[in-house]
Design an enzyme around this catalytic site. Structure first.
Site, short mmCIF file in Angstrom:
data_model
loop_
_atom_site.label_atom_id
_atom_site.label_comp_id
_atom_site.label_asym_id
_atom_site.label_seq_id
_atom_site.Cartn_x
_atom_site.Cartn_y
_atom_site.Cartn_z
N THR A 113 -69.01 66.09 43.60
CA THR A 113 -70.25 66.47 44.28
C THR A 113 -71.49 66.30 43.40
O THR A 113 -71.40 65.99 42.21
CB THR A 113 -70.10 67.92 44.82
OG1 THR A 113 -68.88 68.02 45.54
CG2 THR A 113 -71.21 68.35 45.69
N THR A 128 -71.90 65.45 48.84
CA THR A 128 -70.54 65.26 48.32
C THR A 128 -69.78 64.16 49.05
O THR A 128 -70.11 63.84 50.20
CB THR A 128 -69.76 66.59 48.47
OG1 THR A 128 -68.49 66.48 47.84
CG2 THR A 128 -69.55 66.97 49.93
N GLU A 180 -63.13 64.77 52.61
CA GLU A 180 -63.56 66.16 52.80
C GLU A 180 -62.55 67.01 53.57
O GLU A 180 -62.52 68.24 53.43
CB GLU A 180 -64.90 66.19 53.52
CG GLU A 180 -65.80 67.33 53.12
CD GLU A 180 -66.26 67.19 51.67
OE1 GLU A 180 -66.11 68.15 50.93
OE2 GLU A 180 -66.78 66.11 51.30
N GLY A 217 -66.67 72.01 42.96
CA GLY A 217 -65.62 72.62 43.76
C GLY A 217 -65.94 74.09 44.00
O GLY A 217 -67.11 74.49 44.07
#
Ligand code: GLY
Length: 599
Positions: free
Chosen positions: A420, A438, A457, A506
């Site tokens: 990201t 991201t 994702e 994360g």
């Protein structure tokens, strides 16, 4: 260091040339900054000064506007827009377009993002959800084998199965339509030039290509781009991406429909469905119906400030807000940043917040999330009172926030890895933008089409559907958006922004952002110092302690309080702007390659 020009003219056809690129002198800069300046040849003197400031640990100063992001070339594209009078929304489009080229492992047109906007004229905070979405053909067992057991993480990530409908192109367009003033097509100029003429591969990109070789070589288009002539890209290579330039030209001319309909949409679907060994179920209908969603911001009061961010499907603002809300009754300023007691309070507040996150937080269009109850002052005071002991909490469980639905959910065990990118911008009119963007894992699904990588994702969903007999809120459902940890945040005082902040990382994003806010508000750190301060992150009990920092000195004390500790690299990518009475102060994370730049 190699000095080759690499030009991926098609998936399998590459041209290799060797220009004599002059090496940038590093005489005037610190050793750390020097390494980066080499990788960013051609950047402006101001950008080079910003790299130096970061290396020296001091914030960048500006009077009118500022942009902070993960790559100097992307920041310079945004700075050009702001200098010419564009808004923060305009600048974001330019920054994102360049990030998708020069930092392809982290974000891009194949991914999703959340955006928090402070409007200087109205004083309102708005949040836009450009999260990737599960295909309509996805089922709750998307990430399970025939026996109903969860797939291995990498078996799920690499290939088409993990790809959700991208949201970033639609979000770029939506933000520009609402708040932009510059001509849309002009915002892609830098990215198109860099893609056509080539950019210098940075140390970070080269390292990640080398360390991710096996998975990147699984799909021909991806292998051809990152391993031209069979060799991994090296730091200092000049890399062209004419396919990305062509995609951007279409995006510039046609708007986001260029990605969601027609040939590019068809190519995305063909790539996902044709992924050898792990095909996905995305369809052209999923792309055609994709919409950005405006959601109510989630704001929590902390030290007479309002901490505002992105609500569900992100867990970011709720979890950061819970951590800070629980800490409101404790004097962190008196304890200081070097105190194990301060980190006991922060660590256990985080554990309590993560327990609620694991049970209640998911896409609120699909499950009833008790948003107000989770950040109600009474509830946070009650949860915060659990911190009043002397030692680490022996056990932590989800609480019972007030809500008008029965809240019977199983605790989830979603797997989240850091990746990201984050963009913070303040424009000359005083608008502020905080956007975390991201493609999920580094290089996402590893599938590439039309010059950009596709996200993975959907692995942010829980692979299991039930726990202890109860359904898991963040299970896969068709058309649902996976729970995120992204925490783009704007901190306000008396209704005006004082800090714009966010990070990749994360689910550790939540700890990185909370620490930076505490560093700035409680410990009086300037924005660069707050970003650089050592990370200590506790999500599920074990205390992650940042390797090679003074935080290692706290280990013994933390262990005496009852924690297990785990020393490791904690590669945040915090980019923040403080709005102070003396002007704007920008900070960029020394753990990555970005800068803050302003005038
Ligand atoms: N994939 C990173 C996040 O959404 O939290």
């Amino acid at each position: 260091m190699s000095r080759s020009i690499l030009c991926a003219t098609s998936a399998l056809s590459l041209i290799l040339a060797l220009p004599a690129l002059a090496q940038q002198s590093t005489d005037e800069v610190s050793p750390e900054a020097g390494a980066m300046v080499d990788a960013f040849q051609g950047i402006s003197d101001a950008a080079r000064a910003a790299l130096d400031a970061k290396a020296a640990g001091i914030p960048t100063e500006a009077g009118t506007w500022m942009v902070a992001a993960a790559n100097p070339l992307a920041v310079e594209a945004g700075a050009r827009v702001l200098r010419e009078g564009g808004t923060a929304a305009d600048a974001m489009v330019a920054v994102q377009a360049v990030l998708g080229l020069v930092e392809p492992q982290s974000s891009g047109l194949g991914g999703g993002a959340f955006l928090v906007w402070y409007d200087a004229e109205s004083g309102e905070v708005t949040t836009l959800d450009g999260r990737e979405t599960a295909p309509l053909a996805a089922t709750p067992r998307l990430f399970q084998n025939a026996e109903g057991e969860p797939l291995g993480f990498w078996d799920a990530v690499v290939g088409g199965r993990s790809v959700g409908t991208p949201g970033t192109p639609a979000l770029m367009e939506a933000a520009h339509e609402r708040w932009g003033s510059a001509e849309w097509a002009s915002l892609f100029d830098e990215a198109i030039s860099l893609a056509d003429e080539g950019f210098t591969v940075s140390a970070r990109l080269a390292e990640l290509v080398a360390s991710g070789e096996e998975r990147l070589r699984r799909f021909p288009a991806t292998e051809a781009y990152f391993f031209p002539g069979g060799e991994p890209l090296a730091e200092g290579d000049t890399l062209m991406n004419p396919q990305y330039a062509a995609t951007l030209r279409r995006l510039a001319a046609e708007g986001a429909d260029a990605i969601y309909t027609g040939q590019i949409a068809q190519d995305i679907v063909t790539t996902v469905r044709g992924a050898e060994g792990n095909p996905g179920v995305l369809s052209t209908s999923d792309l055609a119906i994709y919409r950005v969603v405006e959601r109510p911001p989630v704001c929590v009061e902390y030290r007479a400030h309002d901490i505002c961010g992105m609500g569900p499907p992100s867990s970011g603002a709720l979890t950061v807000g819970q951590i800070l809300g629980m800490l409101g009754g404790y004097d962190l300023a008196a304890l200081g940043a070097e105190s194990a007691e301060a980190w006991r309070l922060i660590g256990d507040a985080s554990r309590l917040a993560f327990a609620d996150r694991g049970r209640y937080m998911a896409d609120s269009d699909f499950v009833p999330v008790p948003v107000e109850g989770l950040v109600a002052p009474d509830y946070l005071a009650e949860r915060g009172s659990l911190l009043s002991g002397d030692d680490a909490l022996p056990e932590v469980a989800a609480g019972n926030p007030e809500y008008d639905h029965a809240l019977m959910w199983g605790d989830d065990a979603s797997i989240e890895f850091p990746s990201t990118s984050h963009i913070s911008i303040v424009d000359a009119a005083g608008n502020a933008l905080s956007m975390t963007t991201t493609i999920e894992n580094g290089f996402g699904s590893r599938l590439m089409t039309n010059g950009f990588l596709l996200n993975n994702e959907l692995t942010d969903f829980s692979f299991r559907t039930h726990a202890g007999g109860w359904p898991i809120a963040n299970r896969v459902e068709p058309g649902k958006r996976p729970r995120s940890s992204m925490s783009p945040t704007i901190v306000l005082r008396d209704g005006a922004p004082v800090l714009v902040v966010g990070s990749p990382g994360g689910s550790r994003i939540i700890g990185y952002v909370a620490k930076t806010i505490i560093g700035h508000l409680d410990w009086g750190m300037d924005v660069q110092t707050a970003i650089a301060a050592p990370h200590l992150v506790n999500r599920f009990g074990t205390y992650d302690v940042e390797e090679g920092t003074s935080a290692e000195g706290l280990q013994e004390d933390l262990q005496a309080l009852g924690y297990e500790t785990n020393v490791r690299g904690l590669t945040s990518g915090l980019h923040a702007i403080a709005v102070t009475p003396d002007g704007l102060r920008g900070g960029a994370d020394p753990r990555r390659e970005g800068i803050a730049l302003g005038e």
